[in-house]
Design an enzyme around this catalytic site. Structure first.
Site, PDB file in Angstrom:
ATOM      1  N   HIS A  28       0.843  -1.195   0.000  1.00  0.00           N
ATOM      2  CA  HIS A  28       0.000   0.000   0.000  1.00  0.00           C
ATOM      3  C   HIS A  28       0.881   1.249   0.000  1.00  0.00           C
ATOM      4  O   HIS A  28       2.021   1.193   0.421  1.00  0.00           O
ATOM      5  CB  HIS A  28      -0.821   0.095   1.300  1.00  0.00           C
ATOM      6  N   TYR A  29       0.308   2.379  -0.405  1.00  0.00           N
ATOM      7  CA  TYR A  29       0.898   3.641   0.057  1.00  0.00           C
ATOM      8  C   TYR A  29       0.030   4.175   1.182  1.00  0.00           C
ATOM      9  O   TYR A  29      -1.153   3.829   1.288  1.00  0.00           O
ATOM     10  CB  TYR A  29       1.123   4.655  -1.060  1.00  0.00           C
ATOM     11  N   THR A  30       0.650   5.036   2.030  1.00  0.00           N
ATOM     12  CA  THR A  30      -0.088   5.529   3.193  1.00  0.00           C
ATOM     13  C   THR A  30      -1.164   6.531   2.792  1.00  0.00           C
ATOM     14  O   THR A  30      -2.214   6.607   3.439  1.00  0.00           O
ATOM     15  CB  THR A  30       0.865   6.172   4.210  1.00  0.00           C
ATOM     16  N   GLU A  93       2.583  -0.955   4.531  1.00  0.00           N
ATOM     17  CA  GLU A  93       2.300   0.423   4.122  1.00  0.00           C
ATOM     18  C   GLU A  93       3.618   1.096   3.744  1.00  0.00           C
ATOM     19  O   GLU A  93       4.627   0.944   4.444  1.00  0.00           O
ATOM     20  CB  GLU A  93       1.649   1.206   5.271  1.00  0.00           C
ATOM     21  N   ASP A 145      -3.716   2.398  -4.790  1.00  0.00           N
ATOM     22  CA  ASP A 145      -2.369   2.302  -4.224  1.00  0.00           C
ATOM     23  C   ASP A 145      -1.765   0.910  -4.414  1.00  0.00           C
ATOM     24  O   ASP A 145      -2.512  -0.068  -4.492  1.00  0.00           O
ATOM     25  CB  ASP A 145      -2.389   2.697  -2.738  1.00  0.00           C
TER      26      ASP A 145
HETATM   27 ZN   LIG Z   1      -4.106   0.573   0.664  1.00  0.00          ZN
END
Ligand SMILES: [Zn+2]
Length: 229
Positions: A28-30, A93, A145
């Protein structure tokens, strides 16, 4: 060489379902203005979200949830016909403001730390390279993301996940109507209209737009051929 590891426990986790193991790795990205915002949210009991780790832009790795526990990062998601992605995955993340707050490239030092962490996770749990995924791969209708700037080919070169290299075997005619079935064979939800967009975001970001084209199909065929899916 990767950055420091810091324990930053989150209370947001639960047991994995009976018989479930970590067989997917979800990146993921934050998607928050700063790393501090993201870290505080991931550890806030009121937010009801978490991940197993966060990797900061300087390569620092924060550990939030033990890997044998179910962290709360993927929401309603699906892969290879499996629901409850949280119950079957490790979630990482990666600090980046995301499309909402100023999406930008992921620094090399951060990607090296992501690669090092992910190599360990994949080895510990026996996760298939084809099951190293972005959040958008498992929730195409809701999520973007880690996005089209994420360096998937660089990560694959460092031994994590896959990058397609089409050959002559993958050329040849194709039609729009066969694409959902091909996406479904690889793991995407074939009934999801945005699955092709998610595939392009991951494997053909130059073509991001959700319209089928020859190179997208060749890359998808190459992945199916090399993984035997
Ligand atoms: Zn995510």
């Amino acid at each position: 060489m990767t950055g420091a590891r810091i324990d930053r426990s989150s209370p947001n986790h639960g047991p994995r379902p009976d018989g479930a193991r970590a067989e997917l790795l979800i990146l993921h990205y934050t998607g928050m203005p700063t790393a501090a915002h993201a870290l505080s949210r991931l550890c806030d009991p009121a937010a009801q979200v978490s991940a197993h780790y966060t990797v900061d832009e300087d390569g620092t790795v924060y550990a939030h949830v033990p890997e044998d526990r179910r962290a709360w990062h993927a929401g309603v998601s699906r892969w290879r016909g499996l629901g409850d992605v949280n119950g079957r995955s490790i979630g990482v993340e990666i600090v980046n403001p995301g499309h909402e707050f100023g999406y930008r490239p992921f620094p090399a030092v951060q990607m090296a730390a992501v690669a090092g962490l992910c190599r360990e996770i994949v080895a510990r749990h026996g996760i298939a390279a084809a099951d190293v995924l972005g959040h958008s791969d498992v929730a195409p209708a809701r999520k973007e993301d880690p996005g089209e700037l994420f360096d998937w080919p660089g990560l694959a070169a460092q031994g994590v996940g896959l990058w397609p290299t089409p050959s002559q075997d993958d050329a040849g005619p194709w039609s729009d109507s066969e694409i959902p079935a091909l996406l479904g064979r690889y793991g995407y939800d074939p009934a999801e209209p945005k699955a092709l967009l998610a595939f392009q975001r991951h494997f053909h970001p130059e073509k991001l737009g959700g319209a089928p084209d020859g190179e997208t199909v060749r890359r998808l065929r190459a992945l199916l051929r090399t993984t035997g899916r």
